[in-house]
Write a protein that holds these residues in place. Structure first.
Motif, PDB file in Angstrom:
ATOM      1  N   GLU A  76      58.464  72.656 -58.545  1.00 48.67           N
ATOM      2  CA  GLU A  76      58.199  73.884 -59.361  1.00 48.67           C
ATOM      3  C   GLU A  76      58.695  73.686 -60.859  1.00 48.67           C
ATOM      4  N   ARG A  77      59.670  72.957 -60.994  1.00 47.55           N
ATOM      5  CA  ARG A  77      59.977  72.594 -62.429  1.00 47.55           C
ATOM      6  C   ARG A  77      59.054  71.604 -63.026  1.00 47.55           C
ATOM      7  N   GLN A  78      58.816  70.436 -62.332  1.00 45.40           N
ATOM      8  CA  GLN A  78      57.717  69.492 -63.049  1.00 45.40           C
ATOM      9  C   GLN A  78      56.407  70.136 -63.105  1.00 45.40           C
ATOM     10  N   LYS A  79      55.837  70.912 -62.290  1.00 47.85           N
ATOM     11  CA  LYS A  79      54.537  71.964 -62.695  1.00 47.85           C
ATOM     12  C   LYS A  79      54.759  72.626 -63.851  1.00 47.85           C
ATOM     13  N   GLU A  80      55.780  73.300 -64.078  1.00 44.62           N
ATOM     14  CA  GLU A  80      55.910  74.045 -65.223  1.00 44.62           C
ATOM     15  C   GLU A  80      56.132  73.242 -66.634  1.00 44.62           C
ATOM     16  N   VAL A  81      56.932  72.253 -66.442  1.00 45.98           N
ATOM     17  CA  VAL A  81      57.066  71.260 -67.601  1.00 45.98           C
ATOM     18  C   VAL A  81      55.584  70.684 -68.059  1.00 45.98           C
ATOM     19  N   GLU A  82      55.094  70.411 -67.145  1.00 48.38           N
ATOM     20  CA  GLU A  82      53.515  69.980 -67.259  1.00 48.38           C
ATOM     21  C   GLU A  82      52.625  70.914 -68.291  1.00 48.38           C
ATOM     22  N   VAL A  83      52.771  71.910 -67.691  1.00 47.42           N
ATOM     23  CA  VAL A  83      52.037  73.149 -68.318  1.00 47.42           C
ATOM     24  C   VAL A  83      52.431  73.351 -69.537  1.00 47.42           C
ATOM     25  N   CYS A 101      54.126  61.881 -75.535  1.00 45.26           N
ATOM     26  CA  CYS A 101      54.167  63.041 -74.547  1.00 45.26           C
ATOM     27  C   CYS A 101      55.019  62.743 -73.317  1.00 45.26           C
ATOM     28  N   GLU A 102      55.063  61.551 -72.802  1.00 48.34           N
ATOM     29  CA  GLU A 102      55.587  60.927 -71.729  1.00 48.34           C
ATOM     30  C   GLU A 102      57.188  61.107 -71.999  1.00 48.34           C
ATOM     31  N   GLN A 103      57.625  60.656 -73.253  1.00 48.65           N
ATOM     32  CA  GLN A 103      59.106  60.776 -73.306  1.00 48.65           C
ATOM     33  C   GLN A 103      59.612  62.202 -73.644  1.00 48.65           C
ATOM     34  N   ILE A 104      58.828  63.042 -74.308  1.00 47.47           N
ATOM     35  CA  ILE A 104      59.131  64.330 -74.502  1.00 47.47           C
ATOM     36  C   ILE A 104      59.273  65.160 -73.165  1.00 47.47           C
ATOM     37  N   HIS A 105      58.397  64.696 -72.127  1.00 41.94           N
ATOM     38  CA  HIS A 105      58.340  65.368 -70.712  1.00 41.94           C
ATOM     39  C   HIS A 105      59.503  65.124 -70.215  1.00 41.94           C
ATOM     40  N   GLY A 140      59.536  68.817 -79.845  1.00 44.63           N
ATOM     41  CA  GLY A 140      58.703  68.667 -78.692  1.00 44.63           C
ATOM     42  C   GLY A 140      59.498  69.163 -77.238  1.00 44.63           C
ATOM     43  N   ALA A 141      60.534  68.435 -77.147  1.00 46.41           N
ATOM     44  CA  ALA A 141      61.682  68.688 -76.151  1.00 46.41           C
ATOM     45  C   ALA A 141      62.139  70.062 -76.200  1.00 46.41           C
ATOM     46  N   ALA A 142      62.295  70.365 -77.467  1.00 41.81           N
ATOM     47  CA  ALA A 142      63.177  71.829 -77.826  1.00 41.81           C
ATOM     48  C   ALA A 142      62.263  72.916 -77.361  1.00 41.81           C
ATOM     49  N   PHE A 143      60.933  72.759 -77.835  1.00 34.71           N
ATOM     50  CA  PHE A 143      59.714  73.756 -77.195  1.00 34.71           C
ATOM     51  C   PHE A 143      59.789  74.097 -75.764  1.00 34.71           C
ATOM     52  N   ILE A 144      59.798  72.964 -75.190  1.00 37.60           N
ATOM     53  CA  ILE A 144      59.660  72.874 -73.741  1.00 37.60           C
ATOM     54  C   ILE A 144      60.749  73.425 -73.055  1.00 37.60           C
TER      55      ILE A 144
END
Length: 289
Positions: free
Chosen positions: A10-17, A258-262, A223-227
């Motif tokens: 669930e966490r990974q799906k939300e982070v991807e969105v 993107c990959e690093q931020i994710h 980017g990480a702060a936004f997510i």
């Protein structure tokens, strides 16, 4: 109500969105025309430095933006705040040297001198263009309070001192690698404090050695702060998209990180959830006692 951690899936799906929203938002972000004009005016006002001096500046003050001499700031109607430590850069030492072939004297660089300069954030006085069009997040919320408390806890676990205090200039906060500490401006709104706290937390965990470019550091941290903030109910898109766009050399620059931020956002979210679960358990135990 006890905080319920989401499953890894669930966490990974939300982070991807949220990552997709971030990418699209940054690439389609349009800068306020007046702010863009102010940035150009600031660039024109301040001196340009060599690559070597830029490296020296950012090694001493990673958050430095607009740097000039004491004299230059006085000309701009600003004074260096008492107690501020100067940044040292190299200035050419020029002298008249006799040319062995022609016998005439020529002005040549015979060495370099260490000279003091200061960042815009270390001064006060007459407002400059950028101060009139500073990006900001308004409002206060329960979400922002929770996020700030989580940042404090996570920073402390890493032996990183966290505080809120006066920060001069337009700077919202900073992370000092030398002192390993995070400082967030106490003049910001609650929502802005929370966003800035997460941004600086990323710097403290990822950018201690400052080997990355400023574009990468700022894009990844914001980017990480936004997510992270969005995941826990605080939307910072009105600030984050334009902030990253300002730092991006190209519209698609965000795609490089993107990959690093994710990855960073996912790790932080897990740490935040651990804190929230622990905090809820503590409150329940105290209530029972």
């Amino acid at each position: 109500m006890v905080y319920k951690r989401k499953t890894e899936e669930e966490r990974q799906k939300e982070v991807e969105v949220l990552s997709s929203i971030l990418e699209e938002g940054v690439m389609n972000a349009t800068m306020n025309p007046e702010r863009f004009k102010a940035l150009l005016e600031m660039a024109a006002i301040f001196p340009k430095y060599s690559f070597r001096n830029v490296a020296l500046i950012h090694n001493q003050m990673p958050k430095a933006t607009y740097v000039a001499s004491f004299k230059k700031f006085r000309e701009l109607g600003r004074n260096v705040i008492k107690g501020q430590k100067s940044i040292r850069i190299l200035a050419p030492r020029i002298a008249n040297v006799k040319n062995d072939e022609t016998g005439e004297e020529e002005r040549k660089i015979i060495g370099f001198l260490s000279v003091p300069v200061f960042d815009f954030s270390q001064t006060e006085g007459k407002p400059l263009p950028l101060e009139k069009y500073k990006l900001k997040l308004d409002g206060n919320s329960n979400e922002s309070e929770n996020i700030i408390e989580a940042v404090k806890f996570i920073a402390e676990q890493d032996e990183c001192h966290f505080s809120m205090s006066y920060v001069p200039g337009t700077t919202c906060g900073y992370y000092s690698p030398v002192e390993h500490r995070i400082v967030v401006s106490d003049s910001l709104s609650g929502n802005h404090k929370a966003k800035t706290a997460v941004h600086e937390l990323v710097h403290s965990k990822v950018h201690r050695k400052n080997n990355e470019t400023k574009e990468e550091q700022e894009s990844v941290a914001e980017g990480a702060a936004f997510i992270v903030c969005s995941y826990f109910g605080l939307d910072t898109s009105s600030y984050s998209f334009e902030y990253i766009r300002v730092w991006s050399k190209e519209t698609e620059s965000i795609l490089k990180y993107c990959e690093q931020i994710h990855e960073i956002a996912s790790t932080l979210i897990s740490e935040f959830e651990t804190y929230f679960e622990m905090n809820e358990s503590l409150e329940i135990n105290l209530a029972i006692a």
